[in-house]
Every structure is written in structure tokens, then in C-alpha cells.
Design a protein around this motif. Sequence first.
Motif, PDB file in Angstrom:
ATOM      1  N   ALA A  89      52.545  58.770  27.807  1.00 24.58           N
ATOM      2  CA  ALA A  89      51.852  59.113  29.054  1.00 24.58           C
ATOM      3  C   ALA A  89      50.927  60.305  28.876  1.00 24.58           C
ATOM      4  CB  ALA A  89      52.870  59.402  30.161  1.00 24.58           C
ATOM      5  N   ASN A  90      51.133  61.091  27.802  1.00 26.64           N
ATOM      6  CA  ASN A  90      50.301  62.268  27.563  1.00 26.64           C
ATOM      7  C   ASN A  90      49.196  62.022  26.547  1.00 26.64           C
ATOM      8  OD1 ASN A  90      51.767  64.068  29.288  1.00 26.64           O
ATOM      9  ND2 ASN A  90      53.394  64.138  27.754  1.00 26.64           N
ATOM     10  N   ILE A  91      49.006  60.763  26.162  1.00 24.50           N
ATOM     11  CA  ILE A  91      47.995  60.423  25.155  1.00 24.50           C
ATOM     12  C   ILE A  91      47.004  59.441  25.756  1.00 24.50           C
ATOM     13  CG2 ILE A  91      47.604  59.317  22.915  1.00 24.50           C
ATOM     14  CD1 ILE A  91      50.329  60.337  22.050  1.00 24.50           C
ATOM     15  N   THR A  92      45.715  59.676  25.542  1.00 23.22           N
ATOM     16  CA  THR A  92      44.668  58.775  26.015  1.00 23.22           C
ATOM     17  C   THR A  92      43.935  58.167  24.829  1.00 23.22           C
ATOM     18  OG1 THR A  92      42.961  60.505  26.134  1.00 23.22           O
ATOM     19  CG2 THR A  92      44.338  60.165  28.085  1.00 23.22           C
ATOM     20  N   GLY A  93      43.385  56.994  25.018  1.00 21.29           N
ATOM     21  CA  GLY A  93      42.573  56.349  24.002  1.00 21.29           C
ATOM     22  C   GLY A  93      41.366  55.697  24.628  1.00 21.29           C
ATOM     23  N   THR A  94      40.177  56.111  24.254  1.00 16.13           N
ATOM     24  CA  THR A  94      38.946  55.541  24.785  1.00 16.13           C
ATOM     25  C   THR A  94      38.035  55.156  23.627  1.00 16.13           C
ATOM     26  OG1 THR A  94      37.942  57.736  24.994  1.00 16.13           O
ATOM     27  CG2 THR A  94      39.051  56.847  26.929  1.00 16.13           C
ATOM     28  N   PHE A  95      37.143  54.204  23.885  1.00 17.62           N
ATOM     29  CA  PHE A  95      36.251  53.692  22.853  1.00 17.62           C
ATOM     30  C   PHE A  95      34.824  54.172  23.096  1.00 17.62           C
ATOM     31  CE2 PHE A  95      39.802  50.741  23.056  1.00 17.62           C
ATOM     32  CZ  PHE A  95      40.153  50.639  21.717  1.00 17.62           C
ATOM     33  N   GLY A  96      34.119  54.512  22.016  1.00 12.80           N
ATOM     34  CA  GLY A  96      32.736  54.934  22.106  1.00 12.80           C
ATOM     35  C   GLY A  96      31.885  54.248  21.051  1.00 12.80           C
ATOM     36  N   PRO A 109      33.854  28.638  41.398  1.00 13.40           N
ATOM     37  CA  PRO A 109      35.037  29.163  40.705  1.00 13.40           C
ATOM     38  C   PRO A 109      34.713  30.477  39.999  1.00 13.40           C
ATOM     39  CG  PRO A 109      34.054  27.411  39.420  1.00 13.40           C
ATOM     40  CD  PRO A 109      33.312  27.424  40.725  1.00 13.40           C
ATOM     41  N   TRP A 110      35.735  31.331  39.896  1.00 11.86           N
ATOM     42  CA  TRP A 110      35.520  32.683  39.401  1.00 11.86           C
ATOM     43  C   TRP A 110      35.063  32.697  37.948  1.00 11.86           C
ATOM     44  CZ3 TRP A 110      34.642  37.297  41.111  1.00 11.86           C
ATOM     45  CH2 TRP A 110      34.773  38.385  40.262  1.00 11.86           C
ATOM     46  N   GLU A 111      33.954  33.420  37.721  1.00 15.85           N
ATOM     47  CA  GLU A 111      33.458  33.678  36.371  1.00 15.85           C
ATOM     48  C   GLU A 111      32.777  35.037  36.397  1.00 15.85           C
ATOM     49  OE1 GLU A 111      30.444  31.812  32.961  1.00 15.85           O
ATOM     50  OE2 GLU A 111      30.719  30.781  34.882  1.00 15.85           O
ATOM     51  N   ALA A 112      33.054  35.866  35.415  1.00 16.64           N
ATOM     52  CA  ALA A 112      32.516  37.223  35.420  1.00 16.64           C
ATOM     53  C   ALA A 112      31.994  37.606  34.051  1.00 16.64           C
ATOM     54  CB  ALA A 112      33.591  38.213  35.852  1.00 16.64           C
ATOM     55  N   VAL A 113      30.932  38.419  34.057  1.00 16.30           N
ATOM     56  CA  VAL A 113      30.396  39.004  32.831  1.00 16.30           C
ATOM     57  C   VAL A 113      30.408  40.513  33.042  1.00 16.30           C
ATOM     58  CG1 VAL A 113      28.464  39.119  31.226  1.00 16.30           C
ATOM     59  CG2 VAL A 113      28.924  36.988  32.479  1.00 16.30           C
ATOM     60  N   ASN A 114      31.356  41.189  32.397  1.00 10.86           N
ATOM     61  CA  ASN A 114      31.469  42.633  32.559  1.00 10.86           C
ATOM     62  C   ASN A 114      32.094  43.257  31.329  1.00 10.86           C
ATOM     63  OD1 ASN A 114      34.308  42.360  32.732  1.00 10.86           O
ATOM     64  ND2 ASN A 114      34.249  42.173  34.959  1.00 10.86           N
ATOM     65  N   GLN A 115      32.127  44.567  31.311  1.00 10.77           N
ATOM     66  CA  GLN A 115      32.797  45.325  30.257  1.00 10.77           C
ATOM     67  C   GLN A 115      33.548  46.454  30.933  1.00 10.77           C
ATOM     68  OE1 GLN A 115      30.151  46.933  27.274  1.00 10.77           O
ATOM     69  NE2 GLN A 115      31.794  47.805  26.043  1.00 10.77           N
ATOM     70  N   HIS A 116      34.798  46.666  30.518  1.00 11.39           N
ATOM     71  CA  HIS A 116      35.556  47.723  31.172  1.00 11.39           C
ATOM     72  C   HIS A 116      36.341  48.544  30.162  1.00 11.39           C
ATOM     73  CE1 HIS A 116      39.431  45.502  30.943  1.00 11.39           C
ATOM     74  NE2 HIS A 116      38.707  44.438  31.204  1.00 11.39           N
ATOM     75  N   SER A 117      36.658  49.774  30.579  1.00 11.51           N
ATOM     76  CA  SER A 117      37.549  50.668  29.843  1.00 11.51           C
ATOM     77  C   SER A 117      38.675  51.032  30.792  1.00 11.51           C
ATOM     78  CB  SER A 117      36.812  51.934  29.392  1.00 11.51           C
ATOM     79  OG  SER A 117      35.673  51.610  28.615  1.00 11.51           O
ATOM     80  N   GLU A 118      39.847  51.330  30.255  1.00 13.48           N
ATOM     81  CA  GLU A 118      40.967  51.638  31.129  1.00 13.48           C
ATOM     82  C   GLU A 118      41.958  52.561  30.436  1.00 13.48           C
ATOM     83  OE1 GLU A 118      41.739  48.595  28.469  1.00 13.48           O
ATOM     84  OE2 GLU A 118      40.504  48.182  30.232  1.00 13.48           O
ATOM     85  N   VAL A 119      42.664  53.332  31.250  1.00  9.30           N
ATOM     86  CA  VAL A 119      43.785  54.143  30.783  1.00  9.30           C
ATOM     87  C   VAL A 119      44.935  53.926  31.748  1.00  9.30           C
ATOM     88  CG1 VAL A 119      44.681  56.484  30.444  1.00  9.30           C
ATOM     89  CG2 VAL A 119      42.404  55.900  29.619  1.00  9.30           C
ATOM     90  N   ARG A 120      46.094  53.578  31.193  1.00  4.25           N
ATOM     91  CA  ARG A 120      47.285  53.322  32.002  1.00  4.25           C
ATOM     92  C   ARG A 120      48.096  54.608  32.112  1.00  4.25           C
ATOM     93  NH1 ARG A 120      45.708  48.953  29.273  1.00  4.25           N
ATOM     94  NH2 ARG A 120      45.712  46.945  30.383  1.00  4.25           N
ATOM     95  N   ALA A 121      47.848  55.365  33.154  1.00  7.22           N
ATOM     96  CA  ALA A 121      48.518  56.649  33.369  1.00  7.22           C
ATOM     97  C   ALA A 121      48.250  57.078  34.805  1.00  7.22           C
ATOM     98  CB  ALA A 121      48.009  57.701  32.396  1.00  7.22           C
ATOM     99  N   SER A 122      48.992  58.070  35.258  1.00  7.23           N
ATOM    100  CA  SER A 122      48.767  58.618  36.592  1.00  7.23           C
ATOM    101  C   SER A 122      47.527  59.500  36.609  1.00  7.23           C
ATOM    102  CB  SER A 122      49.972  59.441  37.039  1.00  7.23           C
ATOM    103  OG  SER A 122      49.677  60.130  38.246  1.00  7.23           O
ATOM    104  N   TYR A 123      46.705  59.319  37.612  1.00  8.15           N
ATOM    105  CA  TYR A 123      45.558  60.184  37.858  1.00  8.15           C
ATOM    106  C   TYR A 123      45.648  60.829  39.229  1.00  8.15           C
ATOM    107  CZ  TYR A 123      43.035  58.970  33.615  1.00  8.15           C
ATOM    108  OH  TYR A 123      42.649  58.841  32.305  1.00  8.15           O
ATOM    109  N   ALA A 124      46.866  61.068  39.702  1.00  7.61           N
ATOM    110  CA  ALA A 124      47.041  61.735  40.988  1.00  7.61           C
ATOM    111  C   ALA A 124      46.421  63.124  40.928  1.00  7.61           C
ATOM    112  CB  ALA A 124      48.522  61.825  41.333  1.00  7.61           C
ATOM    113  N   GLY A 125      45.695  63.500  41.982  1.00  5.71           N
ATOM    114  CA  GLY A 125      45.076  64.819  42.054  1.00  5.71           C
ATOM    115  C   GLY A 125      43.561  64.745  41.972  1.00  5.71           C
TER     116      GLY A 125
END
Length: 479
Positions: A106-113, A364-380
Motif C-alpha cells: 500500500a506504500n508503493i506506487t508504480g507508474t509508466f512513462g 454495443p460497448w466499444e472503447a478506444v482509450n489508455q489509462h493508468s491506475e494505482v490501487r490505494a487510498s487517496y483520501a484527503g
Amino acid sequence: MSTTARTGRTRTRPGLRARAALAAAVVAGLGCATLSALPAAAADASVRVQYRQSSSGSDQAEPWFKVVNSGSTTLSLSEVRVRYYFKADAGASYTFACSWAVPGCANITGTFGTLAAPTADADRYLEIGFRAGAGGLAPGADTGDMQLRFHRSDWRPLNQNDDYSFGPGRTSYGDWTKVTASVGGPTVWGTAPAGNGPTDPPDPTDPPADGPALFDDFDYTSHTDPAIGAHGWSVRSNAGGPGVPGATWAPENVTFAKEGTNSIMNLETSTAGSGATTEHTEILTKDMKFKNGTYAARVHFSDAPRSGPDGDHLVQTFFTINDLKAPMADDYAEYDFEYLPNGGWGEPANILYTTSWETYRPDPWEAVNQHSEVRASYAGWHDLVLTIDDSSIVYYVDGQEFGRHDARYLPERTMSINFNQWLIDLAGQGSTTPRSYDQKVDYVLHVKDQVLTPAQAAAKVAAYRSAGVRFEDTVPATG
């Protein structure tokens, strides 16, 4: 697009609320502290990175790390960033995961660049960061085992043998200079792929030259304050999606107050477990006149309701968007920050998404997108910055890069700026006890055609506030 066609449909990916909200707005005729700068590194800050690979297979990469404090003073891990460089597959997006770590996943993040100067064995990197909960590292100490991994988001095979940082023979921990580490900004360990060496960031204290900009401190009395409309905002009241079928969009639940010396906007979303008792909230600019440049907002996310039982599948947002003129229209654009405190869209718990959209088809649902995500609390409170130029889309959270998306998702048309809070469905909490959730907004800033660092955006906001400016909009209506 018909908003009724979308009502009640379940999606398994981010970015849903924006399209229906924008379409509904068009149908209806709607046309404190500053951002934090990167900390300066201590004069003797020094680290080493130890690496081993746990998998040379084809389904995922498993770079495991230890960070060693080789300096003479205690180091705050929240200042440390480690980069692992690799060659991406054409058109692929990647997902980061932490299997186990001594500091706590929970204290580690990983993002792509994306690298500025791609090479034969590297055009992307995985950046590992640490939250404040990771604590400090005494001189001579190391973080202990961090068992990390990443894979193609579609789980197709990947080839590690052409990755710059991959060491196929490194099956036990040892110093590895093909990964880099920075402390507070400057690189202090390792060698990046050729042409991507360390550069000190520009002086962040002075804002750039004046240009067309929107700034709003949200200093209003209520949702009926005439200044809201005069300043180009609309508080949504018209029916339709996204979210819980039968819910209403309640303008009276957009309120304003003071927190210290700052004026704060609050979006309240409430429910008692049925569509008829569910109230969503949204505020958006009447004009779609925003395109390239910098977008910034200071937003307070909530993990728990103000009162009542927790668990609802809530979405709290800051985004920019235009209207979908036809299914799969190639001039559609949308760029999102979306926080789900209790999961949803197939996620079991907290997750923050940033998503860049090229286009989609609702049914019917079809999407073209790109996303980044972090699974952690961002309260605040969090400082959210989005920059768009002619080559890339970059998202920052609290001064750190969160996601960098490809040029194919750049906008062709101008967009509106929006904040909203709504419930995906009522599956997260079945109680009929009333509960309400708050999303707060301190300010919003857009600077047309200028890419600002988070620190430069902070300086511009500070300059407005020191001059007593509560609102300014010099962005031309033509975009």
C-alpha cells in the motif's frame, strides 16, 4: 448520444460518467494550500538499488528491488523514485502490481512513462515511488524485499530479452546500475538508456509568462449565486446518466464554505439505497473552449461517508470532455481523474484512474482509450495536474508523474471542464440507511497552450491569491 440508453448499464472500465454527463448538459442547453513542489534532495543524499529478476517467462516481468541508503543521514522514502527501463510492444498498455513488500504494498506506487529519446532496448519506463507511510531509511539500511511485477494489460506475451534494465542472469540481489534512482528530483544512482541522462528540473518558483488562463477560487455564496453563471459555470439539474437509474442531479447539494483563508466548493452525493433517494452532483463550464495547455485543481477525496454505512460504489472526478457526435467519432476527446474509494467497475477496493479517450461506441460497448491506475487510498487533499501539448498527455498527482499517454489520444476539438460525484450502482452497499459523501474542490486553473510543471502551476495559483484575485477568465471563446 441518448442519456437514457446509458442509464443502468454496467461498465467494467473507467470514464463512463463523463460522456453521459456532457451529452445531458448539451441537451439541456448548458453550454488553502497550493500545489506542492518536488522536495529538494539533501546535500548528501545517496542510494544504491539492488535488483534481481524473479521471472524470465513471457507473461509478466518481475523486477524485485531493494533500495539502500548509502548516505550519512536518514532518508525519507517518499522522496525516492526508481526507474526500470524496457522496450514496449507496439500499441500495448501495461499494468503494475506489487506482490509483497517489506514497506507494505500500500506504500508503493508504480507508474509508466515514455522516454524522450527512445533507444533500441528502451522506450518506456516503470517508475517506483513510495507513499509517506513507507517512512524513513536510516544510513546503511535498506527497504527489504520489494516483489514487484508488471504485465501487458491484455495479458498477451511480452519479451523481456530486449529490455534495457532486464538482467536474465540476476537471480539474487546485487547492485544494478541499469536502473536509476532519484532523491527529490536529481538522479543519484544508475545510468539511463543513451540520450536520457539526468537533467535538473527548471527553477519552479516563477510562473511562466502571462497567457490566456482560467482561474477560479470558488468564492461563491450558494448554487444560486448569480456570479456562478456569470463566470461561465453551470450547476447540473437535468436528469439522465451516468450512474444509478432514477437518481437526480441536485444543484442545491453544491455548496460553498471557508476552510481557513480558502474558499471551498463541496459536492455532496447521497442515497438511502434506491434510485429515488439517490442524489448526484456536478458542475461544468458552459463553454467548450479548452484544449491544449495545463489543467490543475486541488481536490479532496473521501473514503468514507459523512454519515451512515460505508461501501457505495462512488466516483469522484475532475475531467475535461467534449461531446460524442456519432459512435466511434474520431474527434471525441476526454481526459479524466477518477477516484473510486470503494471499488466498482470490477475493482474490489480503492483505485485512482487517469484515462485518455480517443472515442467510443455506447451500444454495443466499444472503447478506444489508455489509462493508468494505482490501487490505494487517496483520501484527503490532492494536487491534480494534467498537461496536453502536441505530443503527449501527462497526469500528475501531488507533484509526481502518475501517467503519460500516447499522442494518438490528443484532442481534435475543444472541451469543457467538469467536476462531478456520483454512484455507479447500489451493489456496494444494500442498506436503506441514509448516507452522504463529500468531494471538495479548492480551486481550478487552466493555462492555454502552456505546459507548466506542477510547481509552476502552484506558483501561478499563489500569485493569483497573493494579488487577491478570486476569478479570472481570459481564455477566448474560440478556444
